[in-house]
Design an enzyme around this catalytic site. Sequence first.
Site, mmCIF file in Angstrom:
data_model
loop_
_atom_site.group_PDB
_atom_site.id
_atom_site.type_symbol
_atom_site.label_atom_id
_atom_site.label_comp_id
_atom_site.label_asym_id
_atom_site.label_seq_id
_atom_site.Cartn_x
_atom_site.Cartn_y
_atom_site.Cartn_z
ATOM 1 N N LYS A 1 0.853 -1.200 0.000
ATOM 2 C CA LYS A 1 0.000 0.000 0.000
ATOM 3 C C LYS A 1 0.886 1.245 0.000
ATOM 4 C CE LYS A 1 -3.347 2.557 2.898
ATOM 5 N NZ LYS A 1 -4.182 2.543 4.118
ATOM 6 N N ASP B 1 -2.590 10.072 4.118
ATOM 7 C CA ASP B 1 -4.004 9.710 4.230
ATOM 8 C C ASP B 1 -4.733 10.697 5.140
ATOM 9 O OD1 ASP B 1 -6.439 8.479 4.312
ATOM 10 O OD2 ASP B 1 -5.782 6.718 5.451
ATOM 11 N N LYS C 1 -10.175 12.386 8.745
ATOM 12 C CA LYS C 1 -9.680 11.880 10.031
ATOM 13 C C LYS C 1 -9.673 13.013 11.057
ATOM 14 C CE LYS C 1 -6.470 8.312 8.443
ATOM 15 N NZ LYS C 1 -7.221 7.176 9.007
ATOM 16 N N GLU D 1 -9.570 3.622 2.138
ATOM 17 C CA GLU D 1 -9.076 3.772 0.765
ATOM 18 C C GLU D 1 -8.031 2.727 0.403
ATOM 19 O OE1 GLU D 1 -7.751 5.193 3.276
ATOM 20 O OE2 GLU D 1 -5.610 4.958 2.904
ATOM 21 N N ARG E 1 -7.835 -0.450 0.806
ATOM 22 C CA ARG E 1 -8.351 -1.664 0.167
ATOM 23 C C ARG E 1 -8.712 -1.422 -1.305
ATOM 24 N NH1 ARG E 1 -12.815 -2.058 4.766
ATOM 25 N NH2 ARG E 1 -11.043 -1.067 5.792
HETATM 26 N N1 BES Z 1 -4.346 4.335 6.953
HETATM 27 C C1 BES Z 1 -5.430 3.982 7.755
HETATM 28 C C2 BES Z 1 -5.129 2.916 8.785
HETATM 29 C C3 BES Z 1 -4.128 3.224 9.845
HETATM 30 C C4 BES Z 1 -4.542 3.540 11.108
HETATM 31 C C5 BES Z 1 -2.773 3.108 9.596
HETATM 32 C C6 BES Z 1 -3.613 3.777 12.097
HETATM 33 C C7 BES Z 1 -1.850 3.347 10.587
HETATM 34 C C8 BES Z 1 -2.276 3.676 11.841
HETATM 35 C C9 BES Z 1 -6.564 3.453 6.879
HETATM 36 O O1 BES Z 1 -6.635 3.933 5.593
HETATM 37 C C10 BES Z 1 -7.824 3.835 7.569
HETATM 38 O O2 BES Z 1 -8.060 4.980 7.696
HETATM 39 N N2 BES Z 1 -8.572 2.868 8.014
HETATM 40 C C11 BES Z 1 -9.783 3.104 8.684
HETATM 41 C C12 BES Z 1 -10.793 2.192 8.093
HETATM 42 C C13 BES Z 1 -12.173 2.439 8.528
HETATM 43 C C14 BES Z 1 -12.702 3.716 7.952
HETATM 44 C C15 BES Z 1 -12.989 1.264 8.070
HETATM 45 C C16 BES Z 1 -9.582 2.801 10.164
HETATM 46 O O3 BES Z 1 -8.962 1.796 10.464
HETATM 47 O O4 BES Z 1 -10.018 3.590 10.984
HETATM 48 ZN ZN ZN Z 2 -4.829 4.594 4.771
HETATM 49 ZN ZN ZN Z 3 -7.727 5.772 5.438
#
Ligand code: BES
Ligand code: ZN
Ligand code: ZN
Length: 478
Positions: free
Chosen positions: A247, A252, A259, A331, A333
């Site tokens: 990835k 992000d 976020k 995103e 996935r």
């Molecule tokens: N990049 C994040 C996941 C992440 C979280 C990486 C903490 C490193 C540290 C990913 O794209 C994300 O935002 N995932 C969300 C998914 C949710 C919206 C289903 C998450 O895990 O909150």
């Molecule tokens: Zn991400």
């Molecule tokens: Zn994300």
Amino acid sequence: MTRVQLLPAKERRKDEHQLILADKDKPDALAGALHSDEWAFFQPAAARGVMQFFFPRKEGSVAIRLLKSEKDPAIAAESARLQGNEALRDIRQYKLEVVHLLNFSEPNSALAFLEGMVLGSYKFSKYFSKKDKEETALRQIYVGPSVASAAEVSELDALLEAVFLARDLVNEPQSHLDTLVFADAIADAGARYGFSVDTLDKSALEDIKMGGLLAVNRASPIPPRFCILEWKPPQYKNPKPVVLIGKGVVYDTGGLSLKPSEGMDYMKCDMAGAASVVGALSAVAQNRLPLHVVGLVPITDNKIGANALAPGDVITMYDGKTVEVVNTDAEGRLILADAMHYAQRYKPSLVLDLATLTGAAVKALGSQAICYMGTAPEKVKKNLEHSGFATYERLIELPLWKEYGEELKSSIADLKNLGSNNAGMITAGKFLEHFAHYPWLHLDIAGPAYLRAANGYRPKEGSGVGVRLLYHFLKKMC
Ligand code: BES
Ligand code: ZN
Ligand code: ZN
């Protein structure tokens, strides 16, 4: 980045500083290496349980580290790595620039000790206007044959260089590593280490309709890239290649599903999976492993803007499936799924993807474990777990039970990109499973990829997790 140089040494010069390793249970092995007054001090102290010594001499000092013996070789290696890191701190305190490492203990532990020393020496100091003197204190380690052969030293050195490369890439902020700079850095790594790199630009991605990657990139002023890395030496042993996918979200924000500020500051780490894949290919190529390995790296940022992908939108993926994007922060996935479809053209024996995919993986297991799951045979999973322990980049398997997949049913498209609030790392895996038509393993490295505080030889921020794991795993296939 400054790196401690590892040099094979045939014999020791008299005036060099020595760092000597021995087993705690066999301190007598050192009798011949110490002067009589040193020995008189050392022997009773070692018997009392003192584990480290420093003897200044007129010509070069002698530091000694005693290693505890452990039944489990993986635990022994990790304890040696941690001791190597501590020894490095001492050496810096004494301001020694060059040391000669000698070993009277078990060879595996000595190599792990050396690994810990080098891994612990990493520092990302590029953006300080004043350079820190400490980091340049130790420049070279001469490694005698009692520790490792010249071939083992150069293999380890190449592997650690690849770990440092991955750490650097993760630590670079998006202000200095956007999608284009990242793709260029991958091409540079390919040129330096000998693997080939092909890069697809935005119009090429539009031509082939790589819809997931293009959708995530929609609000960005900087176009996406898709890098194809390949190492195919003349005498490769695997008739069908192993494909590694990483990835590569250089930043992000979450997109319109923005976020919260807390947590957004470290989202420059969201390309850590890609960095590990680049590191792994660098190590494999530099050490010329006789394997056909392909790396696929979809690269974009996830931004907000007038043209942004919106929650509720439906997109068409590269493989033709439609996805209702319920949350634009899920995103990773979307871009991985497109890369997984691309992987099919290689008829791979195995595909591994690495991704900082979910906060759920971090919540569940913290920074000590990689959450993994997939459809590869049991034997492959056991081998990967074994490599996980050997490198101490450990993995825990989670189930891909079909019931978890039910949460991904959409009423208007083939799939939606979000499950319920629970077990997010598994529903993410279930989403990816729809795109895996070959033996596949998914490694969610969100926990161990990026550390809030240093931990032993793992520095704060980018850890480079995955590089040593993948290298160990691939080497066992040779
Ligand atoms: N990049 C994040 C996941 C992440 C979280 C990486 C903490 C490193 C540290 C990913 O794209 C994300 O935002 N995932 C969300 C998914 C949710 C919206 C289903 C998450 O895990 O909150
Ligand atoms: Zn991400
Ligand atoms: Zn994300």
